[in-house]
Scaffold this motif. Structure first.
Motif, PDB file in Angstrom:
ATOM      1  N   LEU A 112       0.418  -1.082  -0.213  1.00 53.65           N
ATOM      2  CA  LEU A 112       0.454   0.324   0.162  1.00 53.65           C
ATOM      3  C   LEU A 112       0.811   1.610  -0.136  1.00 53.65           C
ATOM      4  O   LEU A 112       0.896   2.192  -0.589  1.00 53.65           O
ATOM      5  N   ASP A 113       1.488   0.754   0.948  1.00 55.88           N
ATOM      6  CA  ASP A 113       2.174   2.285   1.004  1.00 55.88           C
ATOM      7  C   ASP A 113       3.382   2.639  -0.775  1.00 55.88           C
ATOM      8  O   ASP A 113       3.848   3.369  -1.081  1.00 55.88           O
ATOM      9  N   SER A 114       3.545   1.893  -0.774  1.00 55.20           N
ATOM     10  CA  SER A 114       4.768   1.901  -2.161  1.00 55.20           C
ATOM     11  C   SER A 114       3.701   2.142  -3.400  1.00 55.20           C
ATOM     12  O   SER A 114       4.368   3.306  -4.218  1.00 55.20           O
ATOM     13  N   GLU A 115       3.034   1.851  -3.491  1.00 56.11           N
ATOM     14  CA  GLU A 115       1.735   2.074  -4.474  1.00 56.11           C
ATOM     15  C   GLU A 115       1.044   3.639  -4.046  1.00 56.11           C
ATOM     16  O   GLU A 115       1.510   4.292  -5.275  1.00 56.11           O
TER      17      GLU A 115
ATOM     18  N   ALA B 151       1.490 -16.664   1.197  1.00 55.49           N
ATOM     19  CA  ALA B 151       0.083 -16.743   1.969  1.00 55.49           C
ATOM     20  C   ALA B 151      -0.391 -15.786   2.274  1.00 55.49           C
ATOM     21  O   ALA B 151       0.149 -15.433   3.361  1.00 55.49           O
ATOM     22  N   LEU B 152      -1.485 -14.542   1.624  1.00 56.37           N
ATOM     23  CA  LEU B 152      -1.254 -13.213   1.586  1.00 56.37           C
ATOM     24  C   LEU B 152      -2.851 -13.465   1.787  1.00 56.37           C
ATOM     25  O   LEU B 152      -4.034 -14.071   1.330  1.00 56.37           O
ATOM     26  N   THR B 153      -3.266 -12.538   2.777  1.00 55.60           N
ATOM     27  CA  THR B 153      -4.798 -11.880   3.179  1.00 55.60           C
ATOM     28  C   THR B 153      -5.522 -11.427   1.447  1.00 55.60           C
ATOM     29  O   THR B 153      -4.434 -10.729   0.401  1.00 55.60           O
ATOM     30  N   ARG B 154      -6.517 -11.431   1.251  1.00 57.44           N
ATOM     31  CA  ARG B 154      -7.040 -11.118   0.127  1.00 57.44           C
ATOM     32  C   ARG B 154      -7.099  -9.615  -0.195  1.00 57.44           C
ATOM     33  O   ARG B 154      -6.004  -9.329  -1.174  1.00 57.44           O
ATOM     34  N   PRO B 155      -6.963  -8.513  -0.069  1.00 59.41           N
ATOM     35  CA  PRO B 155      -6.421  -6.795   0.024  1.00 59.41           C
ATOM     36  C   PRO B 155      -4.781  -7.555  -0.273  1.00 59.41           C
ATOM     37  O   PRO B 155      -4.854  -6.733  -1.376  1.00 59.41           O
ATOM     38  N   ALA B 156      -3.930  -7.619   0.652  1.00 58.82           N
ATOM     39  CA  ALA B 156      -2.636  -7.649   0.346  1.00 58.82           C
ATOM     40  C   ALA B 156      -2.483  -8.585  -0.656  1.00 58.82           C
ATOM     41  O   ALA B 156      -1.772  -8.014  -1.861  1.00 58.82           O
ATOM     42  N   ALA B 157      -3.210  -9.883  -1.504  1.00 57.20           N
ATOM     43  CA  ALA B 157      -2.985 -10.624  -3.022  1.00 57.20           C
ATOM     44  C   ALA B 157      -3.146  -9.307  -3.925  1.00 57.20           C
ATOM     45  O   ALA B 157      -2.714  -9.473  -5.042  1.00 57.20           O
ATOM     46  N   VAL B 158      -3.989  -8.706  -3.902  1.00 54.28           N
ATOM     47  CA  VAL B 158      -4.609  -8.170  -4.775  1.00 54.28           C
ATOM     48  C   VAL B 158      -3.511  -6.857  -4.621  1.00 54.28           C
ATOM     49  O   VAL B 158      -3.433  -6.125  -6.486  1.00 54.28           O
ATOM     50  N   LEU B 159      -2.775  -5.837  -3.830  1.00 54.89           N
ATOM     51  CA  LEU B 159      -2.097  -5.357  -3.588  1.00 54.89           C
ATOM     52  C   LEU B 159      -0.597  -6.025  -4.632  1.00 54.89           C
ATOM     53  O   LEU B 159       0.225  -5.187  -5.419  1.00 54.89           O
ATOM     54  N   ARG B 160      -0.363  -6.474  -4.459  1.00 52.58           N
ATOM     55  CA  ARG B 160       0.594  -7.135  -4.918  1.00 52.58           C
ATOM     56  C   ARG B 160       1.037  -7.371  -6.197  1.00 52.58           C
ATOM     57  O   ARG B 160       1.337  -7.277  -7.122  1.00 52.58           O
ATOM     58  N   ARG B 161      -0.263  -7.634  -6.016  1.00 50.73           N
ATOM     59  CA  ARG B 161      -0.763  -7.691  -8.454  1.00 50.73           C
ATOM     60  C   ARG B 161      -0.468  -6.042  -9.292  1.00 50.73           C
ATOM     61  O   ARG B 161      -0.108  -6.044 -10.193  1.00 50.73           O
TER      62      ARG B 161
END
Length: 267
Positions: free
Chosen positions: A98-101, A159-169
């Motif tokens: 989140l911070d990077s984006e 293993a990421l939470t769904r919000p973290a997985a979205v941000l990773r994409r």
């Protein structure tokens, strides 16, 4: 330095001087107030992003000095986010992504504000691209420097939470191509190089200079240009920084050429 401030420091090969001496202590004041309230670090990151967008809106309306000051508030909050996470043991992949984006989106908004305020399009666009490139080289230079000496950094958990997985994409779309370009260039340059040559190439001096072109220093310079009524001057400064990056790359070439063990194909 207080023990709490020391614990909140991000582990880096070289610290960014202006951030270390100005913004981190100011951010620590914010962290000291927020930590007992259990405020989640991503909320602080979102506040920093929102503050940056407010600065962009002020800039677009021609309120340059006000925008310059609000940008500094954004920088303090941006530092407070990570410091709060480290101090309270709540560093998460979601917060990192989140911070990077948000930083990238705020940078784009600020340069769009410059374009709106000045009626110019090309120069702010080039400034934004230059800044993004400089920050990417900064990040990867330190990452590769530490990897050469300490081994690869721990990877983000699978293993990421769904919000973290979205941000990773999202990160993979925005940042991963830049990381691959820098890493690919370095690996092609050092193909067949000896360990001594690799260490010479990943030198501390280059990392030190690039660290002091980090986000806090960049936004401080941007604020100075805004308060001075010269927003386009910052775009020119970012383009000049690309020239400095090129000089640092040349310096690395000269350092590597002093290592006799370097294989001929790596020259």
């Amino acid at each position: 330095m207080s023990s709490a401030l020391a614990r909140s420091r991000k582990a880096r090969a070289v610290q960014e001087t202006l951030c270390e001496w100005v913004y981190r202590p100011l951010a620590h004041v914010v962290v000291t107030a927020l930590a007992p309230l259990r405020v989640p670090p991503p909320v602080v990151a979102a506040s920093a992003g929102t503050t940056g967008l407010v600065a962009a809106a002020l800039l677009g309306r021609g309120h340059l000095a006000a925008a310059g000051l609000v940008v500094q508030v954004k920088t303090v909050l941006d530092n407070a986010d990570g410091q709060l996470a480290r101090l309270t043991g709540r560093v998460t992949p979601f917060g990192r992504y989140l911070d990077s984006e948000l930083d990238l989106f705020v940078d784009a908004a600020l340069f769009a504000g410059v374009g709106w305020a000045t009626g110019r399009v090309l120069l702010p666009l080039l400034g934004f691209l230059a800044l993004t490139a400089v920050l990417s080289v900064n990040f990867n230079a330190e990452r590769l420097y530490r990897a050469e000496r300490e081994g690869a950094a721990p990877a983000m958990p699978e293993a990421l939470t769904r919000p973290a997985a979205v941000l990773r994409r999202v990160y993979a779309l925005l940042y991963a191509p830049q990381d691959r370009v820098v890493e690919g260039f370095v690996e092609r340059r050092l193909r067949g190089a000896s360990p001594a040559a690799r260490l010479a190439y990943h030198d501390r001096g280059t990392v030190r200079v690039l660290a002091n072109l980090g986000m806090s220093t960049q936004l401080a310079a941007f604020g100075v240009c805004l308060v001075a009524g010269r927003p386009l001057a910052y775009a020119w400064l970012c383009l000049a920084e690309l020239g400095l990056v090129a000089l640092l790359a040349l310096r690395r070439e000269l350092l590597v050429r002093t290592i006799p063990q370097l294989k001929e194909e790596a020259l």
